[in-house]
Design a protein around this motif. Structure first.
Motif, PDB file in Angstrom:
ATOM      1  N   TYR A  79       0.832  -1.207   0.000  1.00  0.00           N
ATOM      2  CA  TYR A  79       0.000   0.000   0.000  1.00  0.00           C
ATOM      3  C   TYR A  79       0.869   1.260   0.000  1.00  0.00           C
ATOM      4  O   TYR A  79       0.673   2.169  -0.807  1.00  0.00           O
ATOM      5  CB  TYR A  79      -0.928  -0.004   1.215  1.00  0.00           C
ATOM      6  N   HIS A  80       1.821   1.312   0.900  1.00  0.00           N
ATOM      7  CA  HIS A  80       2.661   2.502   1.001  1.00  0.00           C
ATOM      8  C   HIS A  80       3.585   2.662  -0.207  1.00  0.00           C
ATOM      9  O   HIS A  80       3.836   3.783  -0.649  1.00  0.00           O
ATOM     10  CB  HIS A  80       3.455   2.491   2.306  1.00  0.00           C
ATOM     11  N   LYS A  81       4.062   1.567  -0.751  1.00  0.00           N
ATOM     12  CA  LYS A  81       4.882   1.644  -1.958  1.00  0.00           C
ATOM     13  C   LYS A  81       4.055   2.214  -3.117  1.00  0.00           C
ATOM     14  O   LYS A  81       4.534   3.036  -3.894  1.00  0.00           O
ATOM     15  CB  LYS A  81       5.451   0.278  -2.320  1.00  0.00           C
ATOM     16  N   LEU A  82       2.818   1.763  -3.228  1.00  0.00           N
ATOM     17  CA  LEU A  82       1.933   2.266  -4.274  1.00  0.00           C
ATOM     18  C   LEU A  82       1.641   3.755  -4.075  1.00  0.00           C
ATOM     19  O   LEU A  82       1.659   4.533  -5.036  1.00  0.00           O
ATOM     20  CB  LEU A  82       0.629   1.466  -4.305  1.00  0.00           C
ATOM     21  N   CYS A  83       1.408   4.173  -2.842  1.00  0.00           N
ATOM     22  CA  CYS A  83       1.156   5.592  -2.562  1.00  0.00           C
ATOM     23  C   CYS A  83       2.333   6.447  -3.001  1.00  0.00           C
ATOM     24  O   CYS A  83       2.140   7.516  -3.590  1.00  0.00           O
ATOM     25  CB  CYS A  83       0.882   5.805  -1.077  1.00  0.00           C
ATOM     26  N   GLU A  84       3.531   5.992  -2.737  1.00  0.00           N
ATOM     27  CA  GLU A  84       4.714   6.740  -3.153  1.00  0.00           C
ATOM     28  C   GLU A  84       4.783   6.854  -4.674  1.00  0.00           C
ATOM     29  O   GLU A  84       5.111   7.908  -5.208  1.00  0.00           O
ATOM     30  CB  GLU A  84       5.992   6.085  -2.615  1.00  0.00           C
ATOM     31  N   ARG A  85       4.467   5.789  -5.369  1.00  0.00           N
ATOM     32  CA  ARG A  85       4.486   5.830  -6.836  1.00  0.00           C
ATOM     33  C   ARG A  85       3.414   6.774  -7.368  1.00  0.00           C
ATOM     34  O   ARG A  85       3.632   7.490  -8.346  1.00  0.00           O
ATOM     35  CB  ARG A  85       4.288   4.433  -7.408  1.00  0.00           C
ATOM     36  N   LEU A  86       2.242   6.756  -6.748  1.00  0.00           N
ATOM     37  CA  LEU A  86       1.143   7.607  -7.198  1.00  0.00           C
ATOM     38  C   LEU A  86       1.486   9.090  -7.091  1.00  0.00           C
ATOM     39  O   LEU A  86       1.045   9.898  -7.908  1.00  0.00           O
ATOM     40  CB  LEU A  86      -0.127   7.306  -6.403  1.00  0.00           C
ATOM     41  N   ARG A  87       2.286   9.444  -6.105  1.00  0.00           N
ATOM     42  CA  ARG A  87       2.653  10.850  -5.914  1.00  0.00           C
ATOM     43  C   ARG A  87       3.367  11.438  -7.123  1.00  0.00           C
ATOM     44  O   ARG A  87       3.303  12.639  -7.351  1.00  0.00           O
ATOM     45  CB  ARG A  87       3.568  11.004  -4.704  1.00  0.00           C
ATOM     46  N   SER A  88       4.064  10.608  -7.880  1.00  0.00           N
ATOM     47  CA  SER A  88       4.853  11.123  -9.001  1.00  0.00           C
ATOM     48  C   SER A  88       4.093  11.122 -10.327  1.00  0.00           C
ATOM     49  O   SER A  88       4.616  11.581 -11.335  1.00  0.00           O
ATOM     50  CB  SER A  88       6.135  10.304  -9.152  1.00  0.00           C
ATOM     51  N   LEU A  89       2.851  10.632 -10.330  1.00  0.00           N
ATOM     52  CA  LEU A  89       2.094  10.540 -11.573  1.00  0.00           C
ATOM     53  C   LEU A  89       1.438  11.871 -11.944  1.00  0.00           C
ATOM     54  O   LEU A  89       1.072  12.654 -11.076  1.00  0.00           O
ATOM     55  CB  LEU A  89       1.012   9.461 -11.457  1.00  0.00           C
ATOM     56  N   SER A  90       1.271  12.057 -13.228  1.00  0.00           N
ATOM     57  CA  SER A  90       0.559  13.242 -13.719  1.00  0.00           C
ATOM     58  C   SER A  90      -0.941  13.062 -13.451  1.00  0.00           C
ATOM     59  O   SER A  90      -1.403  11.952 -13.169  1.00  0.00           O
ATOM     60  CB  SER A  90       0.782  13.397 -15.228  1.00  0.00           C
ATOM     61  N   GLU A  91      -1.669  14.144 -13.594  1.00  0.00           N
ATOM     62  CA  GLU A  91      -3.127  14.083 -13.399  1.00  0.00           C
ATOM     63  C   GLU A  91      -3.757  13.098 -14.385  1.00  0.00           C
ATOM     64  O   GLU A  91      -4.651  12.334 -14.043  1.00  0.00           O
ATOM     65  CB  GLU A  91      -3.727  15.479 -13.564  1.00  0.00           C
ATOM     66  N   GLU A  92      -3.267  13.112 -15.607  1.00  0.00           N
ATOM     67  CA  GLU A  92      -3.785  12.209 -16.648  1.00  0.00           C
ATOM     68  C   GLU A  92      -3.542  10.749 -16.264  1.00  0.00           C
ATOM     69  O   GLU A  92      -4.434   9.909 -16.399  1.00  0.00           O
ATOM     70  CB  GLU A  92      -3.102  12.521 -17.983  1.00  0.00           C
ATOM     71  N   ASP A  93      -2.342  10.446 -15.777  1.00  0.00           N
ATOM     72  CA  ASP A  93      -2.039   9.078 -15.373  1.00  0.00           C
ATOM     73  C   ASP A  93      -2.844   8.663 -14.142  1.00  0.00           C
ATOM     74  O   ASP A  93      -3.257   7.507 -14.019  1.00  0.00           O
ATOM     75  CB  ASP A  93      -0.546   8.907 -15.119  1.00  0.00           C
ATOM     76  N   LEU A  94      -3.092   9.606 -13.233  1.00  0.00           N
ATOM     77  CA  LEU A  94      -3.926   9.296 -12.066  1.00  0.00           C
ATOM     78  C   LEU A  94      -5.354   8.940 -12.487  1.00  0.00           C
ATOM     79  O   LEU A  94      -5.975   8.063 -11.887  1.00  0.00           O
ATOM     80  CB  LEU A  94      -3.926  10.472 -11.088  1.00  0.00           C
ATOM     81  N   GLU A  95      -5.851   9.608 -13.517  1.00  0.00           N
ATOM     82  CA  GLU A  95      -7.187   9.284 -14.052  1.00  0.00           C
ATOM     83  C   GLU A  95      -7.210   7.845 -14.572  1.00  0.00           C
ATOM     84  O   GLU A  95      -8.174   7.111 -14.371  1.00  0.00           O
ATOM     85  CB  GLU A  95      -7.559  10.255 -15.177  1.00  0.00           C
ATOM     86  N   LYS A  96      -6.143   7.444 -15.238  1.00  0.00           N
ATOM     87  CA  LYS A  96      -6.044   6.077 -15.752  1.00  0.00           C
ATOM     88  C   LYS A  96      -6.031   5.070 -14.613  1.00  0.00           C
ATOM     89  O   LYS A  96      -6.710   4.035 -14.670  1.00  0.00           O
ATOM     90  CB  LYS A  96      -4.782   5.906 -16.607  1.00  0.00           C
ATOM     91  N   VAL A  97      -5.273   5.372 -13.569  1.00  0.00           N
ATOM     92  CA  VAL A  97      -5.214   4.481 -12.406  1.00  0.00           C
ATOM     93  C   VAL A  97      -6.591   4.389 -11.756  1.00  0.00           C
ATOM     94  O   VAL A  97      -7.041   3.300 -11.372  1.00  0.00           O
ATOM     95  CB  VAL A  97      -4.149   4.957 -11.394  1.00  0.00           C
TER      96      VAL A  97
END
Length: 106
Positions: A79-97
């Motif tokens: 969970y925490h590893k994923l949260c760290e990765r999510l922090r670096s994503l663009s808004e567009e990539d977050l929408e995809k996730v």
């Protein structure tokens, strides 16, 4: 904070987060409405931010104070590893996730 004086922790943490966000000390200072050398002064040890400015800095990184003071690097859970990765994503990539997680959870 692990075996580190709070002043050093704050300076180190700001530097880690700033570098992860790929923003210069000068740009971050200006984004915070300060002189161009403000963050350099903090990270070099010349000054510490006031409590109000520390909260502004934490907000700049889109974090809660708890996240700032309890770095996720100390937690090896998926969970925490994923949260760290999510922090670096663009808004567009977050929408995809978000779309993908909706598909997984139904």
């Amino acid at each position: 904070m692990v075996d580190m004086p709070y002043e050093d922790f704050i300076r180190t943490r700001i530097t880690e987060l700033r570098m992860a966000k790929d923003v210069s000390e000068h740009r971050m200072s200006l984004d915070l409405g300060k002189s161009g050398s403000y963050i350099r002064g903090v990270t070099s040890g010349a000054a510490l931010p006031s409590l109000r400015e520390l909260f502004n800095i934490i907000s700049y990184f889109d974090m809660t104070p708890g996240e700032f003071f309890a770095p996720l690097e100390q937690d090896d859970s998926a969970y925490h590893k994923l949260c760290e990765r999510l922090r670096s994503l663009s808004e567009e990539d977050l929408e995809k996730v978000a779309t993908f997680t909706k598909w997984i959870t139904g």
